[in-house]
Design an enzyme around this catalytic site. Structure first.
Site, PDB file in Angstrom:
ATOM      1  N   GLU A  78     -58.725   6.523 -66.268  1.00 39.61           N
ATOM      2  CA  GLU A  78     -58.196   5.716 -67.364  1.00 39.61           C
ATOM      3  C   GLU A  78     -59.267   4.864 -68.030  1.00 39.61           C
ATOM      4  O   GLU A  78     -59.191   4.594 -69.228  1.00 39.61           O
ATOM      5  CB  GLU A  78     -57.090   4.810 -66.814  1.00 39.61           C
ATOM      6  CG  GLU A  78     -55.963   4.599 -67.777  1.00 39.61           C
ATOM      7  CD  GLU A  78     -55.254   5.902 -68.079  1.00 39.61           C
ATOM      8  OE1 GLU A  78     -55.072   6.185 -69.262  1.00 39.61           O
ATOM      9  OE2 GLU A  78     -54.909   6.654 -67.144  1.00 39.61           O
ATOM     10  N   GLU A 127     -52.775   7.901 -75.803  1.00 39.49           N
ATOM     11  CA  GLU A 127     -53.031   6.669 -76.528  1.00 39.49           C
ATOM     12  C   GLU A 127     -53.017   5.517 -75.537  1.00 39.49           C
ATOM     13  O   GLU A 127     -52.098   5.391 -74.743  1.00 39.49           O
ATOM     14  CB  GLU A 127     -51.968   6.447 -77.597  1.00 39.49           C
ATOM     15  CG  GLU A 127     -52.316   5.363 -78.584  1.00 39.49           C
ATOM     16  CD  GLU A 127     -51.205   5.182 -79.609  1.00 39.49           C
ATOM     17  OE1 GLU A 127     -51.267   4.218 -80.375  1.00 39.49           O
ATOM     18  OE2 GLU A 127     -50.276   6.016 -79.623  1.00 39.49           O
TER      19      GLU A 127
END
Lengths: 251, 251
Positions: A78, A127
């Site tokens: 991430e 996103e």
DNA sequence: CCCGGTTCTGGTCGATATGACGTGAACTTG
DNA sequence: CAAGTTCACGTCATATCGACCAGAACCGGG
């Protein structure tokens, strides 16, 4: 409802082939500080359920890895940040129906990072964005699943973590001034702290901050240049919690 | 090893039908105090693996219940004791191979009870017993799976719980003297506490103990009869932790 | 019934910690 | 260089903590 799908008494006698199957995920509440605002990294969901809603990043645990490793892997995917020591497990969540598709139990981790902003772009999530924690708590930003509860619990955890460990240094850079560090406490606790007393307390604490010889540059408003510190290593612990202080001690 | 059995990035895009299946269990570390000794309730395993070894009681979580409910159910099955508020979740454990038969993630709970001894007989487990925590920690009693680690973490948790909550009252009866309560702290923390100072601190703490008017009888050695207290209700919280005290406060 | 032994309970006292605040040092801009 | 700002350090009153003492209230034995 009747229980005992798989002899719910275990492990002193059960059939290993006969038990309810769950997916196990790890979710990571990644907190960071942007200009005095506590923010959390969220990803936007691209499918049902909760399509288009924000959620805490996470993913499946694999049978070949530990929970900590799974959290570590997710954190890297991430944010590209690799820092094992700042991951803290703080809770497991398994309410029925929390994921309408299947039975999921998630283990939640807290990660504290500095300046995750630049690194968000590198995420492989559809996103990702930093959102003010305050906006999450007051409902301005709605979260998928039971992630609001998870964020709330993470916040509660980081509040006590600030007090009992030097985790606050994870919010700031490798070197930092005590004013920067103080702003972390002020943002997380929502209070004003006296600079002089803060210095006294922090320096007294063993292993939290270490003075470098150097000094920061004055801000735009001038002022005496602040001393630069670096993090001590008094905040890497493995298990749940520690600190057996005493209520009142005898001889 | 290659990860990504089921697109390990989730939840922003995964196939709900394709994920590693786990069994989810809850394990309960049930602590009690017997004559000044901290003890833990264990059950003897009746099958492989770890056949004949002692283990912490536990069982499968069902898809229809929450983790807390599963822990609650297991506690009742094991001890016939129904007391929701004293169950505290303190960790999740999912190391690969911790159960050689299958993938198991367990969520561990801490329960603190008084005088569980009489109630152990009513258990539906094959064999249950109270074992000194010290014997577990020093290896005299070997535990199955990773239960030694779980007991260790439970002990660490109860140590801090004693300080920040009134959970110590769960170890004693509905009414108790401060000497009894003090012995709980002394056993769990492994220290000697001054009686007078202990009283001062405990009474100052809001909602921990409430004086009944009554007094206990003197012990066999005589002595002034001690005042009897009952538990306040300052120790029922749901989530992880709380208590944002301050390091140093400003105006 | 008195007396030594025991436990509980209230109080004192010094050391330390905490919150509030003042002041000089060091740097800024104008 | 003056005014403003931030940092570093010191002071002071109060609160808390650990150590300890003494009286109160009970026991048993002589």
């Amino acid at each position: 409802m009747t229980t005992r799908t798989a002899r719910a008494q275990a492990p002193a006698g059960y059939d290993p082939s006969q038990f309810p199957a769950f997916a196990v995920t790890v979710d990571i509440v990644i907190l960071t500080m942007v200009q005095g605002e506590l923010q959390v990294l969220l990803v936007r969901r691209g499918q049902a359920p909760f399509d288009g809603m924000w959620a805490v990043p996470g993913g499946f645990k694999l049978p070949t890895e530990t929970l900590d490793q799974a959290a570590q892997r997710e954190l890297v995917e991430e944010t590209r940040v690799d820092a094992a020591s700042l991951l803290t497990q703080f809770g497991a969540y398994g309410d029925p129906g929390r994921d309408p598709r299947m039975n999921v139990v998630t283990v939640a981790y807290l990660a504290v990072l500095r300046d995750v902003g630049t690194v968000v772009a590198g995420s492989d999530a559809a996103e990702a964005a930093l959102v003010k924690v305050a906006d999450v708590l007051d409902g301005s930003v709605e979260l998928a699943f039971d992630h609001l509860r998870i964020v709330r619990d993470a916040l509660a955890r980081v509040r006590v973590e600030l007090e009992v460990s030097g985790i606050a240094t994870a919010f700031v850079g490798t070197t930092f001034t005590l004013a920067e560090l103080r702003s972390v406490y002020e943002a997380v606790w929502g209070v004003h702290l006296d600079g002089a007393n803060f210095r006294r307390s922090i320096v007294a604490e063993q292993g939290w901050v270490i003075p470098t010889g150097r000094h920061a540059q004055s801000g735009p408003a001038g002022g005496k240049p602040a001393e630069l510190f670096r993090a001590g290593r008094a905040w890497k612990h493995g298990g749940p919690i520690r600190r057996p202080r005493r209520l009142t001690k005898g001889k």
